[in-house]
Design a protein around this motif. Sequence first.
Motif, PDB file in Angstrom:
ATOM      1  N   ARG A  83       0.957  -1.309  -0.041  1.00 54.88           N
ATOM      2  CA  ARG A  83      -0.128  -0.030  -0.046  1.00 54.88           C
ATOM      3  C   ARG A  83       0.957   1.297  -0.123  1.00 54.88           C
ATOM      4  O   ARG A  83       0.529   2.327  -0.436  1.00 54.88           O
ATOM      5  CB  ARG A  83      -0.915   0.089   1.243  1.00 54.88           C
ATOM      6  N   SER A  84       2.063   1.196   0.674  1.00 57.76           N
ATOM      7  CA  SER A  84       2.744   2.415   0.832  1.00 57.76           C
ATOM      8  C   SER A  84       3.421   2.454  -0.395  1.00 57.76           C
ATOM      9  O   SER A  84       3.841   1.448  -1.025  1.00 57.76           O
ATOM     10  CB  SER A  84       3.835   2.351   1.997  1.00 57.76           C
ATOM     11  N   HIS A  85       3.919   3.787  -0.867  1.00 61.77           N
ATOM     12  CA  HIS A  85       4.667   3.902  -1.936  1.00 61.77           C
ATOM     13  C   HIS A  85       6.129   3.721  -1.798  1.00 61.77           C
ATOM     14  O   HIS A  85       6.876   4.831  -1.521  1.00 61.77           O
ATOM     15  CB  HIS A  85       4.415   5.449  -2.676  1.00 61.77           C
ATOM     16  N   LEU A  86       6.644   2.451  -1.917  1.00 65.78           N
ATOM     17  CA  LEU A  86       8.000   2.206  -1.536  1.00 65.78           C
ATOM     18  C   LEU A  86       8.314   1.031  -2.533  1.00 65.78           C
ATOM     19  O   LEU A  86       7.611   0.407  -3.203  1.00 65.78           O
ATOM     20  CB  LEU A  86       8.114   1.519  -0.099  1.00 65.78           C
ATOM     21  N   ASP A  87       9.681   1.370  -2.858  1.00 65.42           N
ATOM     22  CA  ASP A  87      10.152   0.283  -3.858  1.00 65.42           C
ATOM     23  C   ASP A  87      11.006  -0.882  -2.826  1.00 65.42           C
ATOM     24  O   ASP A  87      10.956  -0.717  -1.568  1.00 65.42           O
ATOM     25  CB  ASP A  87      11.384   0.902  -4.733  1.00 65.42           C
ATOM     26  N   LEU A  88      11.518  -1.947  -3.447  1.00 70.70           N
ATOM     27  CA  LEU A  88      11.802  -3.094  -2.671  1.00 70.70           C
ATOM     28  C   LEU A  88      12.836  -2.674  -1.623  1.00 70.70           C
ATOM     29  O   LEU A  88      12.752  -3.064  -0.529  1.00 70.70           O
ATOM     30  CB  LEU A  88      12.481  -4.056  -3.568  1.00 70.70           C
ATOM     31  N   GLY A  89      13.824  -1.876  -2.055  1.00 65.24           N
ATOM     32  CA  GLY A  89      14.891  -1.455  -1.126  1.00 65.24           C
ATOM     33  C   GLY A  89      14.819  -0.571  -0.121  1.00 65.24           C
ATOM     34  O   GLY A  89      15.561  -0.338   0.854  1.00 65.24           O
ATOM     35  N   ASP A  90      13.551   0.019  -0.300  1.00 65.20           N
ATOM     36  CA  ASP A  90      13.042   1.143   0.716  1.00 65.20           C
ATOM     37  C   ASP A  90      12.367   0.568   1.694  1.00 65.20           C
ATOM     38  O   ASP A  90      11.815   1.533   2.599  1.00 65.20           O
ATOM     39  CB  ASP A  90      12.366   2.061  -0.169  1.00 65.20           C
ATOM     40  N   TRP A 124      10.770  -7.093 -11.539  1.00 65.01           N
ATOM     41  CA  TRP A 124      11.852  -6.137 -12.484  1.00 65.01           C
ATOM     42  C   TRP A 124      11.844  -4.793 -11.987  1.00 65.01           C
ATOM     43  O   TRP A 124      12.864  -4.239 -11.677  1.00 65.01           O
ATOM     44  CB  TRP A 124      11.085  -6.371 -13.966  1.00 65.01           C
ATOM     45  N   GLY A 125      10.599  -4.124 -12.163  1.00 65.20           N
ATOM     46  CA  GLY A 125      10.418  -2.543 -11.445  1.00 65.20           C
ATOM     47  C   GLY A 125      11.218  -1.523 -12.342  1.00 65.20           C
ATOM     48  O   GLY A 125      11.452  -0.454 -11.904  1.00 65.20           O
ATOM     49  N   ASP A 126      11.396  -1.745 -13.561  1.00 63.12           N
ATOM     50  CA  ASP A 126      12.011  -0.760 -14.531  1.00 63.12           C
ATOM     51  C   ASP A 126      11.012   0.055 -15.292  1.00 63.12           C
ATOM     52  O   ASP A 126      11.208   1.286 -15.674  1.00 63.12           O
ATOM     53  CB  ASP A 126      12.568  -1.429 -15.681  1.00 63.12           C
ATOM     54  N   GLY A 127       9.615  -0.055 -14.921  1.00 67.75           N
ATOM     55  CA  GLY A 127       8.642   0.801 -15.247  1.00 67.75           C
ATOM     56  C   GLY A 127       7.649   1.167 -14.088  1.00 67.75           C
ATOM     57  O   GLY A 127       7.603   2.515 -14.544  1.00 67.75           O
ATOM     58  N   SER A 128       7.794   0.955 -12.896  1.00 70.34           N
ATOM     59  CA  SER A 128       7.191   1.575 -11.916  1.00 70.34           C
ATOM     60  C   SER A 128       7.816   1.548 -10.814  1.00 70.34           C
ATOM     61  O   SER A 128       8.628   0.613 -10.372  1.00 70.34           O
ATOM     62  CB  SER A 128       5.806   1.027 -11.688  1.00 70.34           C
ATOM     63  N   ALA A 129       7.943   2.807  -9.998  1.00 66.19           N
ATOM     64  CA  ALA A 129       8.559   2.824  -8.790  1.00 66.19           C
ATOM     65  C   ALA A 129       7.779   2.156  -7.649  1.00 66.19           C
ATOM     66  O   ALA A 129       8.509   2.218  -6.402  1.00 66.19           O
ATOM     67  CB  ALA A 129       9.056   4.182  -8.487  1.00 66.19           C
ATOM     68  N   HIS A 130       6.503   1.862  -7.683  1.00 60.40           N
ATOM     69  CA  HIS A 130       5.916   1.338  -6.611  1.00 60.40           C
ATOM     70  C   HIS A 130       6.084  -0.054  -6.501  1.00 60.40           C
ATOM     71  O   HIS A 130       6.016  -0.854  -7.589  1.00 60.40           O
ATOM     72  CB  HIS A 130       4.181   1.649  -6.731  1.00 60.40           C
ATOM     73  N   LEU A 131       6.412  -0.738  -5.357  1.00 61.51           N
ATOM     74  CA  LEU A 131       6.858  -2.063  -5.599  1.00 61.51           C
ATOM     75  C   LEU A 131       5.700  -2.967  -5.918  1.00 61.51           C
ATOM     76  O   LEU A 131       4.394  -2.766  -5.449  1.00 61.51           O
ATOM     77  CB  LEU A 131       7.055  -2.476  -3.890  1.00 61.51           C
ATOM     78  N   HIS A 132       5.993  -3.932  -6.821  1.00 62.31           N
ATOM     79  CA  HIS A 132       5.094  -4.852  -7.477  1.00 62.31           C
ATOM     80  C   HIS A 132       5.791  -6.338  -7.710  1.00 62.31           C
ATOM     81  O   HIS A 132       6.774  -5.971  -8.541  1.00 62.31           O
ATOM     82  CB  HIS A 132       4.180  -4.365  -8.657  1.00 62.31           C
ATOM     83  N   ILE A 133       5.456  -7.371  -7.142  1.00 63.27           N
ATOM     84  CA  ILE A 133       6.110  -8.652  -7.180  1.00 63.27           C
ATOM     85  C   ILE A 133       4.902  -9.346  -8.388  1.00 63.27           C
ATOM     86  O   ILE A 133       3.704  -9.513  -7.827  1.00 63.27           O
ATOM     87  CB  ILE A 133       6.320  -9.119  -6.213  1.00 63.27           C
TER      88      ILE A 133
END
Length: 243
Positions: A83-90, A124-133
């Motif tokens: 829910r939070s706007h975070l990427d994997l490393g964040d 992958w994460g090259d398209g969106s900065a919001h974590l999605h698996i």
Amino acid sequence: MHDTPPSAPDFTQWPSFPFEGDLRVKQLDDPVPVEPPRKGEGHRECTACSAPDDAYIWVGERWRVRAMDRPTGLPMVLILESRSHLDLGDLPNLLAAELGVMTVRLERAIRSLDGVARVHVNRWGDGSAHLHIWFLARPYGQLQLRGTFLSLWDSILPAISEAQWRENLAMVAAWLAEFGGRPLAEPPRIQWQAPSSFAGQPMAGGDPPEGEAVSVISSAEEIPPAEVPEAGPTATDESRSDA
């Protein structure tokens, strides 16, 4: 840097490679000095943050799970998002620990479906900065689909039926809800008919919605930005060719 593109690598001869015939490797472009912002970076809108809960099949306090907008070639393709706007490393420690739990829980739920042999988990994460698996279900017995090309096969295989897709979504959502959260996917409704009206009638949910299905490889979240911003990494990129 090669003056001419190199020859095709050995994996193009693997049984799992989806294509055959003569292939050429693209010439590698020169690196750009500044990468364009992904969705959710700089001034670019984050589609995950603006999406309502009813766009998902299951929602919890800190995580949400969504599907494609229609069936694709694999038995199940799902995306786990924070829910939070975070990427994997964040991720803070709490969410990092919960990500492990949610990954295992969702993998088990998808693997419990009939006809699923394995569940591939990708980020992958090259398209969106919001974590999605991504969670991709490989059909049982389809040995040619094993390995790294499963996301490509998803857009090549004929789409599964609408009824089976919705039933699978409802089962995964209910499985997750056993541990908390709220399931939002419902199984397909039964169309009650007299026996005499069965002949010549399409099965409920047998035809997918009109239009081309969006598969993993063509999902907006995974298409990198195509243009480099002129004013640095915070410049607004108006292109819709990316995620």
